[in-house]
Design an enzyme around this catalytic site. Structure first.
Site, mmCIF file in Angstrom:
data_model
loop_
_atom_site.group_PDB
_atom_site.id
_atom_site.type_symbol
_atom_site.label_atom_id
_atom_site.label_comp_id
_atom_site.label_asym_id
_atom_site.label_seq_id
_atom_site.Cartn_x
_atom_site.Cartn_y
_atom_site.Cartn_z
ATOM 1 N N LYS A 225 0.841 -1.206 0.000
ATOM 2 C CA LYS A 225 0.000 0.000 0.000
ATOM 3 C C LYS A 225 0.873 1.252 0.000
ATOM 4 O O LYS A 225 0.637 2.187 -0.762
ATOM 5 C CB LYS A 225 -0.919 -0.002 1.220
ATOM 6 N N SER B 244 -0.855 0.927 5.978
ATOM 7 C CA SER B 244 -1.147 0.084 7.137
ATOM 8 C C SER B 244 -2.117 -1.014 6.735
ATOM 9 O O SER B 244 -2.901 -0.857 5.799
ATOM 10 C CB SER B 244 -1.756 0.934 8.259
ATOM 11 N N ASP B 245 -2.040 -2.120 7.457
ATOM 12 C CA ASP B 245 -2.969 -3.208 7.201
ATOM 13 C C ASP B 245 -3.250 -3.944 8.501
ATOM 14 O O ASP B 245 -2.452 -3.889 9.446
ATOM 15 C CB ASP B 245 -2.411 -4.190 6.166
ATOM 16 N N GLN B 246 -4.398 -4.608 8.531
ATOM 17 C CA GLN B 246 -4.764 -5.427 9.680
ATOM 18 C C GLN B 246 -5.420 -6.711 9.194
ATOM 19 O O GLN B 246 -6.249 -6.689 8.293
ATOM 20 C CB GLN B 246 -5.734 -4.682 10.595
ATOM 21 N N SER C 249 0.130 -3.991 10.889
ATOM 22 C CA SER C 249 1.437 -3.548 10.397
ATOM 23 C C SER C 249 1.315 -2.145 9.839
ATOM 24 O O SER C 249 0.279 -1.764 9.289
ATOM 25 C CB SER C 249 1.949 -4.476 9.282
#
Length: 197
Positions: free
Chosen positions: A57, A73-75, A110
């Protein structure tokens, strides 16, 4: 200040929750949706996939904003080794919550920050949440009220999702919401952006 000392900040996300978290810092920023393929690869661990997606991203958006500082960011949510994606509908959300009822659920989050010179820094952490044993009526009440069909694991932690939990272990209370602000601030300071300066 010149632009090198005061770079433009770009959030590589269209998430309303991530925007609300970043708003807390009082920094001016732009939003650019990364539009990447967010599918998890076959046999990819949840934490590894989460970090890869945060990186991808940030990189996708940084290409369109040279000289800027970009946050990606990612989850991902996992339970008993199974990655719990976005349910998209009521039947799948019901199945997810029945599966996770009474179990430990892991929120992998992250963040990747690319500075104005293209250098990448990143951080990952995992929040452990213990779900209560949920009755079918509680699950249906929660789903009817929250409609969490775009939230990983049907867990809308910024809302009534907290009522599903018995306990939570985290170094950062914002991590479960999808953008760990303590780590993000550390990465931003290294990239030349400090809301306290």
């Amino acid at each position: 200040m010149n632009m090198q000392n005061n770079p433009i900040l770009v959030l590589a996300s269209s998430s309303v929750t991530r925007r609300a978290l970043l708003d807390r810092l009082g920094l001016p920023y732009q939003i650019d949706k990364p539009d990447i393929d967010e599918r998890v690869h076959e046999h990819e661990a949840a934490d590894a996939a989460c970090l890869r997606l945060a990186r991808e991203k940030a990189r996708a958006v940084a290409e369109r904003h040279p000289g800027s500082v970009v946050i990606g960011s990612d989850q991902l949510v996992s339970c008993n080794g199974r990655i719990m994606g976005k349910p998209h509908d009521m039947p799948r959300a019901t199945e997810q919550l029945r599966f996770m009822s009474g179990k430990a659920v892991y929120f992998h989050v992250s963040v990747a920050v690319i500075d104005a010179h293209g250098a990448l820094q990143e951080h990952s952490e995992t929040v452990t949440a213990q779900l209560r044993i949920l009755s079918d009526s509680e699950i249906q009440h929660y789903l009817n009220r929250e409609q969490p069909f775009g939230s990983a694991g049907s867990m809308k932690s910024e809302g009534l999702g907290t009522a599903l939990l018995d306990s939570m272990q985290s170094d950062d209370p914002t991590a479960i919401l999808g953008l760990p602000l303590i780590a993000t601030l550390r990465l931003l300071r290294a990239a030349g952006i400090n809301p306290l300066s």
